[in-house]
Design a protein around this motif. Sequence first.
Motif, short mmCIF file in Angstrom:
data_model
loop_
_atom_site.label_atom_id
_atom_site.label_comp_id
_atom_site.label_asym_id
_atom_site.label_seq_id
_atom_site.Cartn_x
_atom_site.Cartn_y
_atom_site.Cartn_z
N ASP A 46 31.73 4.57 -30.99
CA ASP A 46 31.98 4.97 -29.62
C ASP A 46 33.51 5.52 -29.69
OD1 ASP A 46 29.48 4.69 -28.61
OD2 ASP A 46 30.02 2.47 -28.25
N GLU A 63 19.00 17.19 -25.90
CA GLU A 63 19.57 17.32 -27.14
C GLU A 63 19.52 18.83 -27.96
OE1 GLU A 63 19.62 12.87 -28.61
OE2 GLU A 63 18.43 14.04 -29.64
N ILE A 120 24.32 11.55 -35.17
CA ILE A 120 23.03 11.57 -34.33
C ILE A 120 21.98 12.22 -35.19
CG2 ILE A 120 22.01 12.93 -32.18
CD1 ILE A 120 25.07 13.62 -31.61
N PHE A 161 29.26 4.03 -22.22
CA PHE A 161 28.70 3.60 -23.81
C PHE A 161 29.58 2.34 -24.24
CE2 PHE A 161 26.38 7.76 -24.74
CZ PHE A 161 25.38 7.34 -25.00
N GLN A 176 31.74 8.11 -22.01
CA GLN A 176 32.20 7.31 -22.90
C GLN A 176 32.43 6.01 -22.37
OE1 GLN A 176 32.17 7.73 -26.10
NE2 GLN A 176 31.51 9.68 -25.49
N ARG A 223 27.98 -1.08 -24.83
CA ARG A 223 28.14 -1.59 -26.44
C ARG A 223 28.83 -3.00 -26.19
NH1 ARG A 223 25.40 2.30 -29.07
NH2 ARG A 223 27.00 3.81 -28.53
N GLU A 272 19.77 1.20 -28.53
CA GLU A 272 20.50 2.03 -27.45
C GLU A 272 19.43 2.50 -26.84
OE1 GLU A 272 24.38 4.77 -28.73
OE2 GLU A 272 22.47 5.46 -29.69
N1 LIG Z 1 29.75 7.29 -27.34
C1 LIG Z 1 28.94 8.26 -27.45
N2 LIG Z 1 29.28 9.50 -26.86
C2 LIG Z 1 28.49 10.51 -26.65
N3 LIG Z 1 27.08 10.43 -27.09
C3 LIG Z 1 26.57 9.28 -27.49
C4 LIG Z 1 27.45 8.14 -27.77
N4 LIG Z 1 26.71 7.22 -28.41
C5 LIG Z 1 25.36 7.80 -28.28
N5 LIG Z 1 25.54 8.81 -27.83
C6 LIG Z 1 24.22 9.81 -27.97
O1 LIG Z 1 23.27 9.10 -27.09
C7 LIG Z 1 21.91 9.48 -27.86
C8 LIG Z 1 21.49 8.16 -28.59
O2 LIG Z 1 20.14 8.16 -28.98
P1 LIG Z 1 19.52 7.50 -30.02
O3 LIG Z 1 19.95 6.03 -29.81
O4 LIG Z 1 18.33 7.92 -30.41
O5 LIG Z 1 20.45 7.49 -31.26
P2 LIG Z 1 20.75 8.97 -32.46
O6 LIG Z 1 22.30 8.53 -32.69
O7 LIG Z 1 20.70 9.99 -31.78
O8 LIG Z 1 19.75 8.63 -33.54
P3 LIG Z 1 19.41 7.99 -34.49
O9 LIG Z 1 18.48 6.72 -33.97
O10 LIG Z 1 18.10 9.15 -34.78
O11 LIG Z 1 19.96 7.66 -35.67
C9 LIG Z 1 22.39 10.49 -28.79
O12 LIG Z 1 22.07 11.82 -28.12
C10 LIG Z 1 23.91 10.38 -29.22
O13 LIG Z 1 24.52 11.26 -29.44
#
Ligand SMILES: Nc1ncnc2c1ncn2[C@@H]1O[C@H](COP(=O)(O)OP(=O)(O)OP(=O)(O)O)[C@@H](O)[C@H]1O
Length: 210
Positions: free
Chosen positions: A88, A149, A13, A61, A58, A65, A35
Amino acid sequence: MQELKHIAICGNIGCGKTTLSQKLARHYGWEALLESVEDNPYLRDFYGDMPRWAFHVQIYFLTSRFKQVAKIRASKKVTVQDRTIYEDAYIFAANLHRSGFMSDRDYACYLDIFHSMIAFVQPPDLLVYLKADIPKLVRQIEKRGRDYEYAIRLDYLKNLNTHYETWIQHYKPGRLLVIDVNELDFVERIEDFSFIVNKIDLELNSLFNV
Ligand SMILES: Nc1ncnc2c1ncn2[C@@H]1O[C@H](COP(=O)(O)OP(=O)(O)OP(=O)(O)O)[C@@H](O)[C@H]1O
């Protein structure tokens, strides 16, 4: 020679996947598949109460995906994907189970669905892992300022990083490029973006007709 279709950017993240995916799409003329956090009906609740919402988030996601992967394979364009289905399951779901936020029966049910789906998933042609330490991740999460967050705890990020390291070490499905982004700023410094592009070019030139 293999034809390039699917590049994926992975990492913890706040490591910068979304921004890099957008910049690469612009640079190479690829399609970016991002995403969408705004449409996610569980994310805010999940960060407020992980044990209550872990399974729901989960499943959400995983499904979204899986649909992305189908879309990538059906597309005629080269697509850069922001995060993979592997993360994921092998990072987020595994970490929630290990941390006691997802019960054994929910995790078993989740894995059952994941394993049924994964048989239909082709790995990306190139996986780019953005490796970042916790201080860098925290800075970038704070900088983008999504209120929900703020609930992210340091140990959550650390545990995710540990899962990432193990997963990357054993990643076998396809070609992998690891980029340490701790000292890079590919938004503000053009030379840092070029550094990444050069690395990707090297991979692509040896593998694909690009
Ligand atoms: N499988 C998952 N389970 C829990 N949280 C998830 C999962 N996939 C994504 N997330 C959360 O969804 C959000 C996605 O945000 P974003 O698309 O901006 O990506 P990111 O991982 O936060 O970061 P970045 O783009 O900065 O690398 C984040 O808070 C991330 O932790």
